[in-house]
Design a protein around this motif. Structure first.
Motif, short mmCIF file in Angstrom:
data_model
loop_
_atom_site.label_atom_id
_atom_site.label_comp_id
_atom_site.label_asym_id
_atom_site.label_seq_id
_atom_site.Cartn_x
_atom_site.Cartn_y
_atom_site.Cartn_z
N UNK A 81 0.84 -1.20 0.00
CA UNK A 81 0.00 0.00 0.00
C UNK A 81 0.87 1.25 0.00
N UNK A 82 1.93 1.22 0.79
CA UNK A 82 2.88 2.34 0.81
C UNK A 82 3.45 2.58 -0.58
N UNK A 83 3.87 1.53 -1.27
CA UNK A 83 4.47 1.67 -2.60
C UNK A 83 3.47 2.18 -3.63
N UNK A 84 2.27 1.66 -3.59
CA UNK A 84 1.26 2.04 -4.58
C UNK A 84 0.85 3.50 -4.43
N UNK A 85 0.90 4.03 -3.23
CA UNK A 85 0.46 5.40 -2.98
C UNK A 85 1.51 6.45 -3.34
N UNK A 86 2.67 6.04 -3.78
CA UNK A 86 3.73 7.00 -4.09
C UNK A 86 3.49 7.65 -5.44
N UNK A 87 3.71 8.97 -5.53
CA UNK A 87 3.40 9.68 -6.77
C UNK A 87 4.45 9.49 -7.87
N UNK A 88 5.65 9.05 -7.50
CA UNK A 88 6.75 8.96 -8.46
C UNK A 88 7.37 7.58 -8.38
N UNK A 89 7.59 6.98 -9.55
CA UNK A 89 8.27 5.69 -9.62
C UNK A 89 9.65 5.92 -10.25
N UNK A 90 10.71 5.55 -9.55
CA UNK A 90 12.05 5.78 -10.10
C UNK A 90 12.26 5.01 -11.41
N UNK A 91 13.04 5.58 -12.28
CA UNK A 91 13.35 4.94 -13.55
C UNK A 91 14.09 3.63 -13.30
N UNK A 92 13.67 2.58 -13.96
CA UNK A 92 14.31 1.28 -13.83
C UNK A 92 13.94 0.53 -12.56
N UNK A 93 12.92 1.02 -11.85
CA UNK A 93 12.57 0.41 -10.57
C UNK A 93 12.09 -1.03 -10.73
N UNK A 94 11.33 -1.30 -11.77
CA UNK A 94 10.80 -2.65 -11.96
C UNK A 94 11.90 -3.70 -12.01
N UNK A 95 12.92 -3.45 -12.79
CA UNK A 95 14.04 -4.38 -12.91
C UNK A 95 14.80 -4.50 -11.59
N UNK A 96 15.06 -3.35 -10.96
CA UNK A 96 15.77 -3.37 -9.67
C UNK A 96 14.98 -4.12 -8.61
N UNK A 97 13.68 -3.86 -8.57
CA UNK A 97 12.85 -4.50 -7.55
C UNK A 97 12.77 -6.00 -7.78
N UNK A 98 12.65 -6.43 -9.02
CA UNK A 98 12.64 -7.87 -9.31
C UNK A 98 13.96 -8.52 -8.92
N UNK A 99 15.06 -7.82 -9.12
CA UNK A 99 16.37 -8.34 -8.71
C UNK A 99 16.44 -8.47 -7.20
N UNK A 100 15.99 -7.45 -6.48
CA UNK A 100 16.02 -7.49 -5.02
C UNK A 100 15.14 -8.63 -4.50
N UNK A 101 13.92 -8.70 -4.99
CA UNK A 101 12.98 -9.71 -4.49
C UNK A 101 13.43 -11.11 -4.91
N UNK A 102 13.97 -11.26 -6.10
CA UNK A 102 14.49 -12.57 -6.52
C UNK A 102 15.65 -13.03 -5.67
N UNK A 103 16.57 -12.12 -5.36
CA UNK A 103 17.70 -12.45 -4.50
C UNK A 103 17.23 -12.77 -3.08
N UNK A 104 16.29 -11.96 -2.59
CA UNK A 104 15.72 -12.24 -1.27
C UNK A 104 15.04 -13.61 -1.26
N UNK A 105 14.25 -13.92 -2.28
CA UNK A 105 13.52 -15.20 -2.32
C UNK A 105 14.48 -16.38 -2.29
N UNK A 106 15.59 -16.27 -3.01
CA UNK A 106 16.59 -17.35 -2.99
C UNK A 106 17.18 -17.49 -1.59
N UNK A 107 17.53 -16.37 -0.96
CA UNK A 107 18.10 -16.43 0.39
C UNK A 107 17.07 -16.95 1.39
N UNK A 108 15.83 -16.53 1.26
CA UNK A 108 14.78 -16.94 2.19
C UNK A 108 14.50 -18.44 2.06
N UNK A 109 14.38 -18.93 0.83
CA UNK A 109 14.12 -20.36 0.62
C UNK A 109 15.28 -21.21 1.13
#
Length: 138
Positions: free
Chosen positions: A71-99
């Motif tokens: 909800x915090x992320x969706x309510x933000x007025x500005x999305x940084x350039x390249x955020x989708x790729x960066x976020x997928x990298x962060x979450x993918x790396x986290x998912x590997x470490x978490x599993x």
């Protein structure tokens, strides 16, 4: 006069958009720090706390934390350039470490406080590193 008025109105609109972009650009770093901090709580709780009560507390708490961050992320007025790729990298790396942490922590390192602490840091690291990168000047 209407051309001048239209131009002034357009420039004021552009200035408002630029001001929103400048004031709202640091939100993703804060998001990442919150996510990293949550890992320091969640991972040890999942690895060390057993039984139905553990499941009844950790799962809803995780759903609540992920929902709040989303909800915090969706309510933000500005999305940084390249955020989708960066976020997928962060979450993918986290998912590997978490599993990997869950697999090892629930089989080979059962009830190991030292392993739970190391796993929490490993799971928080991808978001923390990305947050540090976000705080660098452009």
């Amino acid at each position: 006069m209407t051309n001048e008025t239209d131009a002034i109105t357009a420039l004021k609109g552009i200035a408002r958009i630029e001001a929103a972009a400048q004031t709202g650009k640091g939100w993703y770093g804060r998001y990442l720090w919150l996510f990293a901090a949550w890992q320091l709580v969640l991972v040890p709780a999942v690895l060390l706390w057993r039984g139905p009560a553990a499941l009844a507390v950790t799962m809803p708490a995780n759903v609540l934390a992920v929902t709040a961050l989303s909800v915090f992320a969706v309510r933000q007025p500005v999305v940084p350039r390249g955020m989708g790729r960066r976020h997928l990298t962060v979450i993918g790396t986290w998912a590997a470490a978490y599993c990997a942490s869950l697999a090892l922590g629930l089989t080979a390192f059962t009830d190991s406080v030292l392993f739970a602490a190391a796993a929490a840091v490993a799971c928080a690291a991808p978001a923390a590193v990305a947050a540090l990168r976000e705080s660098r000047p452009a």
